[in-house]
Design a protein around this motif. Structure first.
Motif, PDB file in Angstrom:
ATOM      1  N   PHE A   1      11.933  -7.225   5.969  1.00  0.00           N
ATOM      2  CA  PHE A   1      12.330  -5.809   6.007  1.00  0.00           C
ATOM      3  C   PHE A   1      13.224  -5.590   7.233  1.00  0.00           C
ATOM      4  CE2 PHE A   1      10.890  -1.138   6.442  1.00  0.00           C
ATOM      5  CZ  PHE A   1      11.750  -0.715   5.432  1.00  0.00           C
ATOM      6  N   PRO A   2      14.508  -5.972   7.112  1.00  0.00           N
ATOM      7  CA  PRO A   2      15.405  -5.893   8.271  1.00  0.00           C
ATOM      8  C   PRO A   2      16.014  -4.494   8.427  1.00  0.00           C
ATOM      9  CG  PRO A   2      16.563  -6.849   6.415  1.00  0.00           C
ATOM     10  CD  PRO A   2      15.176  -6.522   5.913  1.00  0.00           C
TER      11      PRO A   2
ATOM     12  N   ILE B   1      10.117  -8.201  10.282  1.00  0.00           N
ATOM     13  CA  ILE B   1      10.681  -6.845  10.286  1.00  0.00           C
ATOM     14  C   ILE B   1      11.600  -6.633  11.493  1.00  0.00           C
ATOM     15  CG2 ILE B   1       8.545  -5.967  11.411  1.00  0.00           C
ATOM     16  CD1 ILE B   1       8.968  -3.338   9.855  1.00  0.00           C
ATOM     17  N   GLY B   2      12.757  -6.004  11.233  1.00  0.00           N
ATOM     18  CA  GLY B   2      13.708  -5.681  12.297  1.00  0.00           C
ATOM     19  C   GLY B   2      13.375  -4.315  12.873  1.00  0.00           C
TER      20      GLY B   2
ATOM     21  N   PRO C   1       0.082  -9.499  15.337  1.00  0.00           N
ATOM     22  CA  PRO C   1       1.409  -9.932  15.801  1.00  0.00           C
ATOM     23  C   PRO C   1       1.415 -11.438  16.078  1.00  0.00           C
ATOM     24  CG  PRO C   1       0.631  -8.031  17.046  1.00  0.00           C
ATOM     25  CD  PRO C   1      -0.530  -8.524  16.247  1.00  0.00           C
ATOM     26  N   LYS C   2       2.410 -12.151  15.558  1.00  0.00           N
ATOM     27  CA  LYS C   2       2.468 -13.605  15.733  1.00  0.00           C
ATOM     28  C   LYS C   2       3.605 -14.026  16.643  1.00  0.00           C
ATOM     29  CE  LYS C   2      -0.933 -14.916  13.179  1.00  0.00           C
ATOM     30  NZ  LYS C   2      -2.068 -15.654  13.718  1.00  0.00           N
ATOM     31  N   LYS C   3       4.778 -13.388  16.487  1.00  0.00           N
ATOM     32  CA  LYS C   3       5.943 -13.851  17.226  1.00  0.00           C
ATOM     33  C   LYS C   3       6.988 -12.731  17.245  1.00  0.00           C
ATOM     34  CE  LYS C   3       8.334 -17.526  18.621  1.00  0.00           C
ATOM     35  NZ  LYS C   3       8.278 -18.633  19.381  1.00  0.00           N
ATOM     36  N   VAL C   4       7.764 -12.646  18.331  1.00  0.00           N
ATOM     37  CA  VAL C   4       8.869 -11.669  18.401  1.00  0.00           C
ATOM     38  C   VAL C   4      10.104 -12.383  18.906  1.00  0.00           C
ATOM     39  CG1 VAL C   4       9.591  -9.386  19.216  1.00  0.00           C
ATOM     40  CG2 VAL C   4       7.207 -10.008  19.339  1.00  0.00           C
ATOM     41  N   TRP C   5      11.244 -12.075  18.295  1.00  0.00           N
ATOM     42  CA  TRP C   5      12.527 -12.612  18.766  1.00  0.00           C
ATOM     43  C   TRP C   5      13.403 -11.429  19.166  1.00  0.00           C
ATOM     44  CZ3 TRP C   5      10.140 -14.148  14.177  1.00  0.00           C
ATOM     45  CH2 TRP C   5       9.697 -15.475  14.128  1.00  0.00           C
ATOM     46  N   VAL C   6      14.102 -11.555  20.298  1.00  0.00           N
ATOM     47  CA  VAL C   6      14.997 -10.479  20.764  1.00  0.00           C
ATOM     48  C   VAL C   6      16.327 -11.082  21.197  1.00  0.00           C
ATOM     49  CG1 VAL C   6      13.138  -8.934  21.565  1.00  0.00           C
ATOM     50  CG2 VAL C   6      14.098 -10.627  23.127  1.00  0.00           C
ATOM     51  N   ASP C   7      17.334 -10.228  21.389  1.00  0.00           N
ATOM     52  CA  ASP C   7      18.623 -10.676  21.919  1.00  0.00           C
ATOM     53  C   ASP C   7      18.544 -10.656  23.459  1.00  0.00           C
ATOM     54  OD1 ASP C   7      18.447  -7.745  21.385  1.00  0.00           O
ATOM     55  OD2 ASP C   7      20.235  -7.765  22.645  1.00  0.00           O
TER      56      ASP C   7
ATOM     57  N   PHE D   1      17.332  -5.278  20.457  1.00  0.00           N
ATOM     58  CA  PHE D   1      16.812  -5.276  19.090  1.00  0.00           C
ATOM     59  C   PHE D   1      15.742  -6.361  18.974  1.00  0.00           C
ATOM     60  CE2 PHE D   1      16.703  -5.538  14.508  1.00  0.00           C
ATOM     61  CZ  PHE D   1      17.061  -4.257  14.094  1.00  0.00           C
ATOM     62  N   SER D   2      14.718  -6.114  18.154  1.00  0.00           N
ATOM     63  CA  SER D   2      13.637  -7.087  18.026  1.00  0.00           C
ATOM     64  C   SER D   2      13.381  -7.424  16.561  1.00  0.00           C
ATOM     65  CB  SER D   2      12.360  -6.518  18.652  1.00  0.00           C
ATOM     66  OG  SER D   2      12.031  -5.276  18.061  1.00  0.00           O
TER      67      SER D   2
END
Ligand code: AVI
Length: 321
Positions: free
Chosen positions: A160-161, A192-193, A302-308, A313-314
């Motif tokens: 769900f971006p 999800i974005g 929550p398992k993992k988060v990626w950001v710039d 933005f996450s």
């Protein structure tokens, strides 16, 4: 004769049932006038949104794509191989291609969208590009209950971006996350974005672009009401107004009435005082912790988060048991 076996299948997940006229009229009769942002997206509105995503000031789309590209292998590993990938609001299925490139073993992709024609066309194109993938296109409003076909994979992951979750009101957001958790049980994941809180000047510029496209996107809503609900809004008498509301953690968009005026919609009339607004959109922004807390309250871990690099933005990966 050779029989052709297609790898695309079409399903109806639910029949969206909104009565736009009564919904809009109720919103305009409220103490504080409001119209749901879901009504932005007629043909012209969708084109204008597409143009917004390419603007210099509108960072979310390109930042999310950057994150997706950079971390797609990690995302694919988190999702796993015996998983059906389900996309909510898939549109042209553009962003998912990045992910699909990193998931050669994926067997099933389930795009879900309210716009049937567009969905079927995109699903067909994707099924040709990825002949090993079974594409189950489901036409549905994913914010309501919907059916999906029986899937062969052991579990499901929802993609769900776009930070569309930011356009939901708090109660809608919670309903949506709880419904999604139910849908994903057991052992499913949500990628999800989510747009983040940041410097107010960056947020204000993103919704007040110098080319005036966001203003056109906002006022196009009135065009739609004129055409589809037989209203007589004069677009020159309304003005785009967007600003970041720090306490509420959201960008608000409004259409400001530039004078006292009475509008006819179908058989009804609505009066506006000078300066009165129609509140057309909220776009909520979240810190990582805020979003994780909300999701945890709806059954996700929550398992993992990626950001710039700028933390603008996450992309969260969350799971249900
Ligand atoms: C679709 N949605 C995430 C966009 C946003 O940023 O809230 C809609 C939008 N409104 C104005 N510009 C873009």
């Amino acid at each position: 004769m050779k029989t052709v076996k297609s790898n695309v299948h079409y399903h109806v997940g639910n029949e969206p049932e909104t009565d736009m006229y009564s919904e809009v009229l109720n919103g305009l009769r409220a103490e504080k006038k409001t119209i749901s942002p879901k009504y932005f997206y007629d043909k012209k509105g969708s084109e204008l949104f597409e143009a917004i995503t390419m603007l210099a000031e509108y960072y979310p789309t390109r930042t999310e794509l950057f994150i997706l590209n950079k971390y797609r292998d990690e995302m694919a590993a988190a999702i796993g191989t015996d998983t059906a990938l389900v996309e909510f609001g898939s549109g042209s299925s553009e962003k998912v291609r990045t992910l699909l490139e990193a998931m050669p073993e994926l067997k099933e992709y389930v795009p879900i969208d309210i716009s049937k024609d567009f969905l079927y066309q995109s699903a067909r194109a994707l099924s040709i590009e990825y002949p090993h993938l079974n594409v189950h296109a489901v036409s549905a409003d994913y914010t309501e209950k919907f059916e999906v076909p029986k899937l062969a994979s052991a579990s499901k992951a929802v993609f769900f971006p776009g930070s569309t979750i930011g356009n939901f009101e708090p109660h809608e957001r919670i309903n949506f996350l709880k419904m999604t958790a139910d849908f994903l049980k057991p052992n499913g994941g949500l990628l999800i974005g989510v747009d983040m809180k940041k410097d107010h000047a960056v947020l204000n510029a993103a919704y007040n672009d110098s080319k005036g496209i966001t203003s056109q996107f906002n006022t196009n809503l009135l065009n739609r009401l004129n055409r589809e609900l037989l209203a007589d809004f004069n677009l020159e008498n309304f003005h785009h107004h967007a600003f970041y509301h720090a306490e509420k953690g959201r960008v608000e968009m409004h259409l400001v009435s530039l004078k006292n005026q009475t509008i006819t919609i179908g058989s009804e009339q609505v009066t506006f005082a000078e300066g009165e607004t129609i509140h057309t959109e909220n776009s909520y922004k979240f810190t990582i912790e805020e979003f994780q807390d909300i999701a945890a309250g709806c059954g996700f871990t929550p398992k993992k988060v990626w950001v710039d690099e700028k933390n603008w933005f996450s992309m969260h990966y969350l799971m249900v048991e």
